[in-house]
Design an enzyme around this catalytic site. Sequence first.
Site, PDB file in Angstrom:
ATOM      1  N   THR A  74       0.827  -1.217   0.000  1.00  0.00           N
ATOM      2  CA  THR A  74       0.000   0.000   0.000  1.00  0.00           C
ATOM      3  C   THR A  74       0.856   1.259   0.000  1.00  0.00           C
ATOM      4  O   THR A  74       0.347   2.348  -0.190  1.00  0.00           O
ATOM      5  CB  THR A  74      -0.955   0.034   1.206  1.00  0.00           C
ATOM      6  OG1 THR A  74      -0.193   0.022   2.400  1.00  0.00           O
ATOM      7  CG2 THR A  74      -1.914  -1.126   1.191  1.00  0.00           C
ATOM      8  N   ALA A  86      -6.325   4.890   6.980  1.00  0.00           N
ATOM      9  CA  ALA A  86      -6.815   4.321   5.718  1.00  0.00           C
ATOM     10  C   ALA A  86      -8.156   3.618   5.909  1.00  0.00           C
ATOM     11  O   ALA A  86      -8.896   3.883   6.842  1.00  0.00           O
ATOM     12  CB  ALA A  86      -5.774   3.386   5.130  1.00  0.00           C
ATOM     13  N   PHE A 126     -24.962  24.260 -12.114  1.00  0.00           N
ATOM     14  CA  PHE A 126     -24.540  25.185 -13.172  1.00  0.00           C
ATOM     15  C   PHE A 126     -24.339  26.614 -12.669  1.00  0.00           C
ATOM     16  O   PHE A 126     -24.942  27.561 -13.187  1.00  0.00           O
ATOM     17  CB  PHE A 126     -25.628  25.158 -14.263  1.00  0.00           C
ATOM     18  CG  PHE A 126     -25.071  25.073 -15.651  1.00  0.00           C
ATOM     19  CD1 PHE A 126     -24.642  23.867 -16.166  1.00  0.00           C
ATOM     20  CD2 PHE A 126     -24.956  26.198 -16.435  1.00  0.00           C
ATOM     21  CE1 PHE A 126     -24.135  23.780 -17.446  1.00  0.00           C
ATOM     22  CE2 PHE A 126     -24.446  26.131 -17.720  1.00  0.00           C
ATOM     23  CZ  PHE A 126     -24.040  24.916 -18.213  1.00  0.00           C
ATOM     24  N   LEU A 148     -35.154  17.707  -9.774  1.00  0.00           N
ATOM     25  CA  LEU A 148     -34.541  17.897  -8.460  1.00  0.00           C
ATOM     26  C   LEU A 148     -33.035  17.698  -8.440  1.00  0.00           C
ATOM     27  O   LEU A 148     -32.373  18.083  -7.493  1.00  0.00           O
ATOM     28  CB  LEU A 148     -35.159  16.919  -7.446  1.00  0.00           C
ATOM     29  CG  LEU A 148     -36.679  16.985  -7.301  1.00  0.00           C
ATOM     30  CD1 LEU A 148     -37.154  15.937  -6.335  1.00  0.00           C
ATOM     31  CD2 LEU A 148     -37.091  18.354  -6.814  1.00  0.00           C
ATOM     32  N   GLU A 151     -30.424  18.868  -9.883  1.00  0.00           N
ATOM     33  CA  GLU A 151     -29.508  20.001  -9.807  1.00  0.00           C
ATOM     34  C   GLU A 151     -29.789  20.837  -8.569  1.00  0.00           C
ATOM     35  O   GLU A 151     -28.890  21.326  -7.909  1.00  0.00           O
ATOM     36  CB  GLU A 151     -29.719  20.909 -11.029  1.00  0.00           C
ATOM     37  CG  GLU A 151     -29.585  20.216 -12.358  1.00  0.00           C
ATOM     38  CD  GLU A 151     -28.288  20.552 -13.047  1.00  0.00           C
ATOM     39  OE1 GLU A 151     -28.004  21.723 -13.224  1.00  0.00           O
ATOM     40  OE2 GLU A 151     -27.553  19.623 -13.393  1.00  0.00           O
TER      41      GLU A 151
HETATM   42  C1  LIG Z   1      -5.501   4.575   0.348  1.00  0.00           C
HETATM   43  C2  LIG Z   1      -4.371   4.591   1.322  1.00  0.00           C
HETATM   44  C3  LIG Z   1      -4.553   5.232   2.518  1.00  0.00           C
HETATM   45  C4  LIG Z   1      -3.506   5.274   3.444  1.00  0.00           C
HETATM   46  N1  LIG Z   1      -3.726   5.911   4.622  1.00  0.00           N
HETATM   47  C5  LIG Z   1      -2.729   5.999   5.521  1.00  0.00           C
HETATM   48  C6  LIG Z   1      -2.914   6.689   6.749  1.00  0.00           C
HETATM   49  O1  LIG Z   1      -3.980   7.208   7.016  1.00  0.00           O
HETATM   50  N2  LIG Z   1      -1.853   6.761   7.589  1.00  0.00           N
HETATM   51  C7  LIG Z   1      -0.672   6.178   7.305  1.00  0.00           C
HETATM   52  O2  LIG Z   1       0.250   6.245   8.116  1.00  0.00           O
HETATM   53  N3  LIG Z   1      -0.482   5.516   6.159  1.00  0.00           N
HETATM   54  C8  LIG Z   1      -1.466   5.424   5.265  1.00  0.00           C
HETATM   55  N4  LIG Z   1      -1.245   4.769   4.070  1.00  0.00           N
HETATM   56  C9  LIG Z   1       0.071   4.238   3.762  1.00  0.00           C
HETATM   57  C10 LIG Z   1       0.247   2.739   4.036  1.00  0.00           C
HETATM   58  O3  LIG Z   1      -0.931   2.037   4.143  1.00  0.00           O
HETATM   59  C11 LIG Z   1       0.979   2.495   5.299  1.00  0.00           C
HETATM   60  O4  LIG Z   1       2.145   3.235   5.298  1.00  0.00           O
HETATM   61  C12 LIG Z   1       1.294   1.018   5.501  1.00  0.00           C
HETATM   62  O5  LIG Z   1       1.669   0.807   6.820  1.00  0.00           O
HETATM   63  C13 LIG Z   1       2.365   0.520   4.571  1.00  0.00           C
HETATM   64  O6  LIG Z   1       2.497  -0.888   4.750  1.00  0.00           O
HETATM   65  P1  LIG Z   1       2.677  -1.918   3.551  1.00  0.00           P
HETATM   66  O7  LIG Z   1       3.028  -3.221   4.086  1.00  0.00           O
HETATM   67  O8  LIG Z   1       1.494  -1.911   2.672  1.00  0.00           O
HETATM   68  O9  LIG Z   1       3.885  -1.299   2.808  1.00  0.00           O
HETATM   69  P2  LIG Z   1       4.644  -1.858   1.571  1.00  0.00           P
HETATM   70  O10 LIG Z   1       4.241  -1.005   0.432  1.00  0.00           O
HETATM   71  O11 LIG Z   1       4.464  -3.326   1.383  1.00  0.00           O
HETATM   72  O12 LIG Z   1       6.132  -1.560   2.009  1.00  0.00           O
HETATM   73  C14 LIG Z   1       6.519  -0.255   2.384  1.00  0.00           C
HETATM   74  C15 LIG Z   1       8.019  -0.184   2.668  1.00  0.00           C
HETATM   75  O13 LIG Z   1       8.319  -0.852   3.891  1.00  0.00           O
HETATM   76  C16 LIG Z   1       9.414  -1.735   3.724  1.00  0.00           C
HETATM   77  N5  LIG Z   1       9.183  -2.910   4.586  1.00  0.00           N
HETATM   78  C17 LIG Z   1       8.041  -3.617   4.669  1.00  0.00           C
HETATM   79  N6  LIG Z   1       8.187  -4.596   5.586  1.00  0.00           N
HETATM   80  C18 LIG Z   1       9.422  -4.489   6.095  1.00  0.00           C
HETATM   81  C19 LIG Z   1      10.158  -5.215   7.075  1.00  0.00           C
HETATM   82  N7  LIG Z   1       9.637  -6.246   7.717  1.00  0.00           N
HETATM   83  N8  LIG Z   1      11.400  -4.815   7.353  1.00  0.00           N
HETATM   84  C20 LIG Z   1      11.950  -3.765   6.719  1.00  0.00           C
HETATM   85  N9  LIG Z   1      11.321  -3.045   5.776  1.00  0.00           N
HETATM   86  C21 LIG Z   1      10.070  -3.408   5.472  1.00  0.00           C
HETATM   87  C22 LIG Z   1       9.392  -2.089   2.260  1.00  0.00           C
HETATM   88  O14 LIG Z   1      10.676  -2.438   1.825  1.00  0.00           O
HETATM   89  C23 LIG Z   1       8.868  -0.824   1.619  1.00  0.00           C
HETATM   90  O15 LIG Z   1       9.937   0.029   1.312  1.00  0.00           O
HETATM   91  C24 LIG Z   1      -2.278   4.678   3.135  1.00  0.00           C
HETATM   92  C25 LIG Z   1      -2.098   4.027   1.934  1.00  0.00           C
HETATM   93  C26 LIG Z   1      -3.136   3.990   1.025  1.00  0.00           C
HETATM   94  C27 LIG Z   1      -2.932   3.273  -0.269  1.00  0.00           C
END
Ligand SMILES: Cc1cc2nc3c(=O)[nH]c(=O)nc-3n(C[C@H](O)[C@H](O)[C@H](O)COP(=O)(O)OP(=O)(O)OC[C@H]3O[C@@H](n4cnc5c(N)ncnc54)[C@H](O)[C@@H]3O)c2cc1C
Length: 1321
Positions: free
Chosen positions: A259, A336, A887, A1215, A1217
Site C-alpha cells: 500500500t 486508511a 450550473f 430535483l 440540480e
Molecule cells: C488509500 C491509502 C490510505 C492510506 N492511509 C494511511 C494513513 O492514514 N496513515 C498512514 O500512516 N499511512 C497510510 N497509508 C500508507 C500505508 O498504508 C501504510 O504506510 C502502511 O503501513 C504501509 O504498509 P505496507 O506493508 O502496505 O507497505 P509496503 O508497500 O508493502 O512496504 C513499504 C516499505 O516498507 C518496507 N518494509 C516492509 N516490511 C518491512 C520489514 N519487515 N522490514 C523492513 N522493511 C520493510 C518495504 O521495503 C517498503 O519500502 C495509506 C495508503 C493507502 C494506499
Amino acid sequence: YKTQENMLLVISMQGGKCRNQSSLVRLTGTKYSCGGGGCGACTVMVSRYNSTTKAIHHYPATACLVPICSLYGAAVTTVEGVGSIKTRIHPVQERLAKCHGTQCGFCSPGMVMSIYTLLRNHPEPAPEQITKALGVERNLCHCTGYRPIVESGKTFCVESTVCELKGSGKCCMDQEDGSLVNRWEKMCTKLYDEDEFQPLDPSQEPIFPPELIRMAEDPNKRRLTFQGERTTWITPATLNDLLELKANFPKAPLVMGNTELGPSIKFKNEFHPVFISPLGLPELHFVNTTDDGKGDNRCGIQLAQLNDALHFIVSEQPKEKTKTYRALLKHLRTLAGAQIRNMAPAPSFHHTSHLSLIPLNGPFLERSPEADLKSEEIVSSVYIPYSTQWHFVFGLRMAQRQENAFAIVNAGMSVKFEDGTNTIKKLQMFYGSVGPTTVSASQTCKQLIGRQWDDQMLSDACRWVLDEIYIPPAAEGGMVEYRRTLIISLLFKFYLKVRRGLNQMDPQKFPDIPEKFMSALEDFPIETPQGIQMFQCVDPHQPPQDPVGHPVMHQSAIKHTTGEAVYIDDMPCIDQELFLAPITSTRAHAKIISIDISEALALPGVVDVITAEDVPGDNNYQGEIFYAQNEVICVGQIVGTVAADTYAHAREAAKKVKIAYEDIEPRIITIEQALKHNSFLFDEKKIEQGNVEQAFKYVDQIIEGEVHVEGQEHFYMETSSILALPKEEDKEMVLHLGTQYPTRVQEYVAAALNVPRNRIACRMKRTGGAFGGKVAKPAVLGAVSAVAANKTGRPIRFILERGDDMLITAGRHPLLGKYKIGFMNNGVIKAADVEYYVNGGCTPDESEMVVEFIVLKSENAYYIPNFRCRGRACKTNLPSNTAFRGFGFPQGTVVVEAYITAVASQCNLPPEEVKEINMYKRISKTAFKQTFNPEPLRRCWKECLEKSSFYTRKLAAEEFNKKNYWKKRGLAIVPMKFCIGIPTAYYNQAATLVHIYLDGSVLVTHGGCELGQGLYTKMIQVRSVSVFSNIEEYACYIQLNNFFLRNAITLNAQNACQTLMARLHPIIRKNPKGKWEDWIAKAFEKSISLSATGYFKGYQTNMDWEKGEGNAYPYYVYGAACSEVEVNCLTGAHKLLRTDIFMDAAFSINPALDIGQVEGAFIQGMGFYTIEELKYSPEGVLYSRSPDDYKIPTVTEIPEEFYVTLVRSQNPIGLGEAGMFLGSSVLFAIYDAVAAARRERGLAKTFVLSSPATPEMIRMTCVDQFTDMERLFSKEKGSPGHVSYSIFFCVSYSERRQRETESVFKCLDSFNNLDCPEPNP
Ligand SMILES: Cc1cc2nc3c(=O)[nH]c(=O)nc-3n(C[C@H](O)[C@H](O)[C@H](O)COP(=O)(O)OP(=O)(O)OC[C@H]3O[C@@H](n4cnc5c(N)ncnc54)[C@H](O)[C@@H]3O)c2cc1C
Ligand code: FES
Ligand code: FES
C-alpha cells in the site's frame, strides 16, 4: 502463471479485471476508479487459510493495489462470485438494489463486496459495523449520499432497522396515538418492502477450496520465484531464507501490503527489478503478550489483525497498563480503510539478522542514518510496552475528513511523572505531517523535565515547540499557519487530557479542568446515520398495475449490484485494439519549441504518437483545442497521445516524449490576476431593476464585502472513457462513451475528422456518474480519440487514469462575488449591487452559460426592489472549467446567503428573520421580469422551520454553547428558488421513437442519457407507456441514446405511446378481452404502423440580454433545508448533527429516485461547501489529483439524522440540480457556530466567510490564544506553499494586525489562567 521452478501460481479466483487481450479471466464486475486504494470501487474479498489456527480468514482488499503474486494460495471472490442474474442474486446484491442504494452503479460492486465480506465474518452485524464497513472502510459513492446504502446493510442487523428515533428502537411513525401520522396525512415513508427480501443463509456461501487448505498444510514450504517482463518476485520460505535474500538483494524492497510501494510504483515512477515478499511467513506472523509487561507483535500481521489483538489485550489487562494500546487503537481507526488495513502490516520498526533492538525514538523516526535500518536488515517484530500508573500516552490527530484521510497534523505524546506527583520525569512529543519525516520535539521535552504540569508549563511548552518545529512558508501541503496552530492546539489537548487523568488519580491534589473545557477532550463519535424520507402516497384508488408514484427500483439496479452492467472499460477487447495515453502540458502558458517523440516510438508495443499535425479537420473547433499546437495554454492540456498495444506501454512511452517550452507572459491563474490583466472570455451579462444608485442614498446602512467560492472536482466514479471504432467504409466511426451530450461529441468528432456528421455514431448506454463533467469534455476527448483511431486505422480505447482525469477535465467554476448592500435597520434590503467573476479557464467551454445562469438565478428567494447583478467569465491559464450540477447556482447563491447573513449581523437580527423579511411573498416578477408564484417556496420554508423544531433547537444550541468553550453548535436554514431549464428554447426540445415488435415487446429509443438518475425507470413508469406495455410482462426496453437531440424527457415518450394507443384503439375495442400480443398481431395484419415518434418542442423560453428581460425559465423548483453542526474550535473539525430538507417535488413519478437525487445532491453540495478543496501551485499545477488529496464525503460525513420530505405542488419537477445548493445550510450552520465562538472571544461580529469551510478555515476563524501565539512566534510570514483559487483568511489581515499588540500579552495571560478566558474587551 508459471514460476521459475515451473510451479503454478495458485489462486482460486472468481473474477478479475481484464485490461488487456492476454488476460484469461474476463470478469469485469470489479471496477477500477482511482487505482490507488482510495475509493473502494475495486474491493474484492480475499480468503486465506491459517494452518496454525486452522481458521479461514476473509478480508476486503482493494484489487488495484494487490500484486497478483502476493495472492499465492489465496481465494479471491469478486462480485461475480457472490451472485449473478444468470444464476441467483445474493441477498446483499438484492437489498442494495431494492433499497435504492445504487444510482450510476459504478461503486455498487465495491459496496456489495464490503458488505458481503462483513457478513461472511459477522452474519448478524451491529448497525455500527455496517457504517464502519462502508464509511470508515473508504467505499466512496458520489451519487447516492450513502443513506440508502447504509440502510440496505442495516437490513441484515438483528437490531431494529427502522428509524430508531430517540434511541427507542421504534419508528416514530408507529406511534399508537397517531399524532404524527395525522399531521403527515397521506404521507408515506416506505421506499421498499423488507418482506420481499430473500433471507441471508450463510450455509449457502461457497466453501474455501480444499486444495488451498492442503497447500497451506504442506510442511515442505519452498521459495517461490515469479519472473515478470521487467521484474522478479520472490517469496521466501523461511525467515533465514528471507535474510539470505535480503543479503543478496539489499536494494530489493520487502512487499507486505504494497500500500506504500504500489502507489509509488504506479504514480511516482519508482522501479524495482526485484521484490521480496515475506507475507505470510509464520515467523513474522503472530502476536504474543509477554509476562515482563511487553506486548510482542510480529511485524507481518496486518493492521486489521493488530487492531483485533490490541482490542483483546485492552479488554484483558488493567486500564493503566494499556494506555499505549488504546492510543494506538484510536489511531488505527483513522488509518486508511479496512481494505488497506487488511493489506498493510503493522508499521515496521526494528531488527537485524543479529536481532538487535532499535528504540522507536526521535533519531529513528527522523530517519537519521545511524539509527535507521541497514539495507540488509529487516524488521521482524515490534514490542509495544505496557504503560504504568503515572504515565500517560495519547495519540492526537486532525485531518480534512474525520476518517480515512491523511493527517494534516498528528502527534503521539507521552509523559511520565514522578510517582504521586505532577512533576515531569520523562516527556516525549512526536509530530507527523509537519515535515518530510516524523519530528520529535526533543529539545522542548528536555527543557520541561522537572517542571510541574501546570498552565505556566503549557505556555512555555507552546512557545518552545513552535520555536523547535519549523515549517517553512513554502512547505509541501501548504496550510503553514494552520499546521503550526495545530501543533500547539494538539499540545493543549494533550495537556488537558493529562490534567484530567491526574485529577482522576488524585482529585484532592490535582484540580480538574474547567467544566467548559471538557468537550475539547474527545473527537466526534461516529454514529450510524438515521432518518425518515417522506413523500406523497399514491391515491388508494389508483389501479395496482399503474406504477406512477411508486418507489420503483432503478431499472438497472440489479445489474449494477451484480457487476453485470456494462461500462465502457468492461467492453470486450476488440481485434487490433490500441490503448491511448495522453501527453499533457507541464506549463501554464508557453510556446512549444519542439516535441521529440523518438524515444517513445522506440519502446515495445508503441504503434504511434499522435499530435496536432495528425488532425485532418479542425483542431480548434468553437474555441476548443484538441491537440495543443505551437503553444500551450494550461497545465494538463493535451499535447499528444501515444497509441500502444497495452495501456502500460502507452503510459510508459508518454513519459518519454520530450517537449521543450518557452514560457509566455502573462501567466494568469487566479480571478484576481485575470481582473488585473482584463482577461475575459465573454462580454458581461447584466440584469437590473429599480434605481440602485438612488436607493443607496436613502438606506440606513450599507455594507460591502467579497465572497470567494472555490471550485469542485466532479469525481464521477467512472473516469472519462471512450472506445473509438473506425469503420472500413466511408470514413464512418462509432464511439462508445459515457457522456451527457452525445450530439456535441458527434459534432466535434466530425469537425476534427472533417467528415459529415452522419458518419459519426455515438453510443451511450450508461455512465458511472457525470454531474456535468460529461457534458462538454467528452466532445474534446472524443475528438482526440477519433483522430488517433483515424491515424492508426485501429480501434482506440481511451480510459483516463484518475489523476489525468482530474487534471485534464477541470470542474466547477471558482467564483468571486463582490457585493454592496443597502438596507434598513429592521433588516429590509432596499438595494443590492452584486458582481460575479468566475474562473473560466483557458477556453470557452460552457462558461458563458454558467455566467448567465448565475446572473439570472442570483436573487435566489429574495425580492430586492433595486437590484443590479453583473457577471463575467475570466480567461485564465487553467484547464477550462465546465458544467457542474447546479450550473453556477450553488456558487452564486452562497454570495446571496452571505450578504443576507451579514445584514442580519449588522442589524443584530437572526439570519432566518432577515431571510423571511426579504423573501418573495406573493405572485411576483423576478429581476428579469418573469412572473412566478412563490407559494411552494413559502410552504417549504414554513414546514422546514416547524418540522425541524428550528427555534427550540436554536435555544438548545445556545445553551450548549454557553457550557462549552472549545465546541460550539450552529444552526442555519436556507430557502431555495431554482429555475429549471435553459433560456434558449431550442435546447429544450426532445424526441423519442417507440417500436412495438411483433411479440408485443416494446423498444423506446430516445435522446436522454442515463447517468444514474433513473431516467429509463421513470420513462417506463409514465402512465401511458406503462399502461400500453405491461412493464412486468414485456420488459419495455429502453434503448441507448441514438437520437441527436439534446434532451429527452418522459413527455415525448408519452406522446409517442399515445399515438400508438390511438392507432390500436379500434382493434382493442373490437376485442376488449384479448391479449396484448393478439392486438399487436392484428394490427400488423391490418398494416397499422407499430412505430411512432414522440416529439416535444420544448418550453418556449427566451432571454433578451440587451434589455435584461425574458421568460428565461419554464418553471421553478423550491425547497428549504435546515442543518445543525457542532464545531471543534481547537482543531477545526465539524460534525453534521442533523439536516431537514423540504423539497417541492410536484407529484413525484418515483419518490425513491427523487429522494435519491435530493439526498445525493445535498451530500455532494455539503462536500463542496465544506471539505472538497482543489489545490493549485502558483504556477497553475493541480496538486489534488487523487482521493488521497481531494476529499469527497464518506458515510461518516452524512448527517447523523437526515429527514427528507417531498412536498407536493403544481410544478413539473427537476430535483437533481436543485438540491446541491441546500448543502450550503451546512456552511451557514458552521458560520453560526464560528460566530458563537467569536462572540465569546470578543471578536468582530462580521467576518469573511468563504467556501469551502475547511478545517483550516474554521480553526483560523476561531481566533484564540493559540492562533495569536502562532502568529507571534512564527519565524516568517509569507505565502503558503500552494495557492487555492481564492486566498481566504477568514479573519482579515487588518483585523489581525489591529489585535497584534494586545495579543502579545493576552495569549501569555490566558495560559496563566486556564479558567475560561473572559471575552476580550
Ligand atoms: C488509500 C491509502 C490510505 C492510506 N492511509 C494511511 C494513513 O492514514 N496513515 C498512514 O500512516 N499511512 C497510510 N497509508 C500508507 C500505508 O498504508 C501504510 O504506510 C502502511 O503501513 C504501509 O504498509 P505496507 O506493508 O502496505 O507497505 P509496503 O508497500 O508493502 O512496504 C513499504 C516499505 O516498507 C518496507 N518494509 C516492509 N516490511 C518491512 C520489514 N519487515 N522490514 C523492513 N522493511 C520493510 C518495504 O521495503 C517498503 O519500502 C495509506 C495508503 C493507502 C494506499
Ligand atoms: S480503484 Fe482500487 S481503490 Fe479505487
Ligand atoms: S451509485 Fe455510487 S458512485 Fe454512482
